[in-house]
Design a protein around this motif. Structure first.
Motif, PDB file in Angstrom:
ATOM      1  N   THR A 168       0.910  -1.209   0.154  1.00 58.19           N
ATOM      2  CA  THR A 168       0.012   0.149   0.116  1.00 58.19           C
ATOM      3  C   THR A 168       0.850   1.256  -0.051  1.00 58.19           C
ATOM      4  N   HIS A 169       2.140   1.022   0.496  1.00 62.02           N
ATOM      5  CA  HIS A 169       3.137   2.050   0.273  1.00 62.02           C
ATOM      6  C   HIS A 169       4.515   1.524   0.120  1.00 62.02           C
ATOM      7  N   ARG A 195      -3.855   0.577  -4.003  1.00 60.27           N
ATOM      8  CA  ARG A 195      -4.978   0.753  -3.009  1.00 60.27           C
ATOM      9  C   ARG A 195      -6.287   0.819  -3.631  1.00 60.27           C
ATOM     10  N   PHE A 248       0.344   9.625  11.285  1.00 64.09           N
ATOM     11  CA  PHE A 248       0.761   8.361  10.686  1.00 64.09           C
ATOM     12  C   PHE A 248       1.055   7.285  11.915  1.00 64.09           C
ATOM     13  N   PHE A 250       3.516   5.074  11.771  1.00 58.67           N
ATOM     14  CA  PHE A 250       4.940   5.012  11.925  1.00 58.67           C
ATOM     15  C   PHE A 250       5.754   6.232  12.075  1.00 58.67           C
ATOM     16  N   THR A 251       4.988   7.399  12.244  1.00 53.57           N
ATOM     17  CA  THR A 251       5.775   8.812  12.592  1.00 53.57           C
ATOM     18  C   THR A 251       5.152   9.400  13.695  1.00 53.57           C
ATOM     19  N   GLY A 274       3.203  13.037   2.987  1.00 50.37           N
ATOM     20  CA  GLY A 274       2.964  12.743   4.260  1.00 50.37           C
ATOM     21  C   GLY A 274       4.580  12.620   4.778  1.00 50.37           C
ATOM     22  N   CYS A 275       4.670  13.158   6.069  1.00 46.91           N
ATOM     23  CA  CYS A 275       5.970  13.100   6.598  1.00 46.91           C
ATOM     24  C   CYS A 275       5.914  12.977   8.155  1.00 46.91           C
ATOM     25  N   GLY A 276       7.268  12.879   8.736  1.00 45.84           N
ATOM     26  CA  GLY A 276       7.113  12.775  10.138  1.00 45.84           C
ATOM     27  C   GLY A 276       8.458  12.223  10.787  1.00 45.84           C
ATOM     28  N   ALA A 297      10.947  10.528   8.040  1.00 40.49           N
ATOM     29  CA  ALA A 297      10.607   9.623   6.741  1.00 40.49           C
ATOM     30  C   ALA A 297       9.360  10.550   6.121  1.00 40.49           C
TER      31      ALA A 297
HETATM   32  N1  PHE Z   1       3.462   5.636   3.853  1.00 39.38           N
HETATM   33  C1  PHE Z   1       2.608   6.868   3.817  1.00 39.38           C
HETATM   34  C2  PHE Z   1       1.369   6.774   2.899  1.00 39.38           C
HETATM   35  O1  PHE Z   1       1.823   6.020   1.819  1.00 39.38           O
HETATM   36  C3  PHE Z   1       3.086   8.174   3.663  1.00 39.38           C
HETATM   37  C4  PHE Z   1       4.311   8.632   4.524  1.00 39.38           C
HETATM   38  C5  PHE Z   1       5.776   7.967   4.321  1.00 39.38           C
HETATM   39  C6  PHE Z   1       4.134   9.233   5.846  1.00 39.38           C
HETATM   40  C7  PHE Z   1       6.553   8.512   5.670  1.00 39.38           C
HETATM   41  C8  PHE Z   1       5.034   9.717   6.670  1.00 39.38           C
HETATM   42  C9  PHE Z   1       6.085   9.244   6.580  1.00 39.38           C
HETATM   43  O2  PHE Z   1       0.500   7.227   3.153  1.00 39.38           O
END
Ligand code: PHE
Length: 332
Positions: A168-169, A195, A248, A250-251, A274-276, A297
């Motif tokens: 999915t990513h 997705r 998110f 993971f961040t 998206g980031c963090g 990320a």
């Molecule tokens: N993996 C997230 C997504 O696909 C994007 C993302 C990557 C967000 C890294 C934050 C950090 O929606």
């Protein structure tokens, strides 16, 4: 008399060497055409005394066979000797059939631009599979089984391959990079992701470039500065962008970044990534000491960037392979 004429014809035929297909055709008509020499001899047979008819008939038949063979023989020679521009009916002024030159798909162009931008500040490229196990796609990234955060991404589960999904990513690639245990990490992972979405701005598959930077003392300001560099390089100095707090799994903290753009003459915001800061739990899941290391990320949607760059408002045109659309991206 007739006999002489026929004998003369034999000699004449052999003396003419046509130089082109057109000349050959002329000769054929002269000899065998309706009003040609040989049909003329047949006509003259009437005047030959009966007792000689047989002899003359055979003579003309023989001439006809020889002439036919001779013409056939010449044909292969003339065709073999045909040169471009020879007078063979070819119209040399017609345009040639050029091989059409292809171009890069707009998504490939943008993907390469992004790779170059991050490459200039030291990010290498890592790639992975499009079918991944759930642990890599979700669990390692702080989304355990049955955790509601999994619902954030409508997922394609793979039949007959237990606990596997179409990724999915591309975050799973980063998981694999972290598991290798070689630090620091500064990498981007470009690739196709999947997705269960489908409308003018969402496609069931699209392209991402996710980035990961892990080292000692990496902070949010490094993230911000990296993203600032990316915006400046991709959209030009002075392009406005904003970070909105987001979530998110993971961040932590997490943000989404929007870019200001012109939508139907009005200024508007478009979300592009998206980031963090990588959640310490993710680092620990992947065998990295979260007390010593930190990282950021981000995940960029390649289609979104291409839509902004080229002013495209329907994501689906990227996948239709309509030559009228694709042609516009071939450099002049
Ligand atoms: N993996 C997230 C997504 O696909 C994007 C993302 C990557 C967000 C890294 C934050 C950090 O929606």
């Amino acid at each position: 008399m007739l006999k002489e004429k026929i004998e003369k014809a034999y000699a004449e035929i052999k003396a003419t060497i046509p130089q082109s297909e057109a000349e050959l055709e002329e000769l054929r008509i002269k000899l065998l055409g309706k009003k040609g020499l040989i049909p003329g001899f047949y006509a003259q047979l009437k005047e030959v005394p009966n007792e000689q008819k047989k002899e003359f008939g055979a003579l003309i038949n023989n001439l006809k066979t020889e002439a036919t063979d001779w013409l056939e023989n010449l044909k292969t020679k003339v065709v073999k000797a045909r040169k471009p521009g020879a007078d063979d009916g070819t119209d040399m002024t017609l345009p040639a059939n050029f091989l059409s030159i292809g171009g890069m798909h707009p998504l490939s162009i943008v993907r390469q631009e992004l790779i170059n931008i991050f490459g200039r500040i030291g990010f290498d490229i890592s790639e992975g599979n499009e079918v991944v196990d759930e642990w890599t796609n979700f669990t390692a990234l702080n989304m355990p089984h049955d955790h509601p955060a999994r619902d954030m991404q409508d997922t394609f589960f793979v039949k007959n391959l237990d606990q596997h999904v179409l990724r999915t990513h591309t975050s799973g690639v980063q998981v694999q990079e972290m598991l290798k245990g070689k630090l620091p990490i500064r990498t981007i992972s470009p690739g196709m992701v999947f997705r269960k979405d489908n409308d003018a701005t969402h496609s069931p598959f699209f392209h991402q470039i996710e980035g990961l930077y892990i080292d000692e003392k990496v902070s949010f300001k490094d993230l911000k500065q990296t993203l600032y560099y990316f915006v400046k390089e991709q959209f030009g100095e002075g392009t406005k962008f904003r970070l909105r707090p987001s979530y998110f799994p993971f961040t932590e903290p997490s943000a989404e970044m929007d870019i200001e753009w012109n939508k139907n003459g009005e200024s508007s915001w478009m979300e592009i990534l998206g980031c963090g800061m990588v959640d310490p739990a993710v680092l620990d899941n992947c065998g990295i000491d979260s007390k010593k290391y930190s990282g950021f990320a981000f995940g960029i949607g390649v289609e979104r960037i291409a839509m902004l760059k080229y002013g495209i408002n329907d994501i689906r045109v990227f996948y239709e392979n309509d030559i009228r659309f694709l042609k516009q991206f071939i450099p002049a």
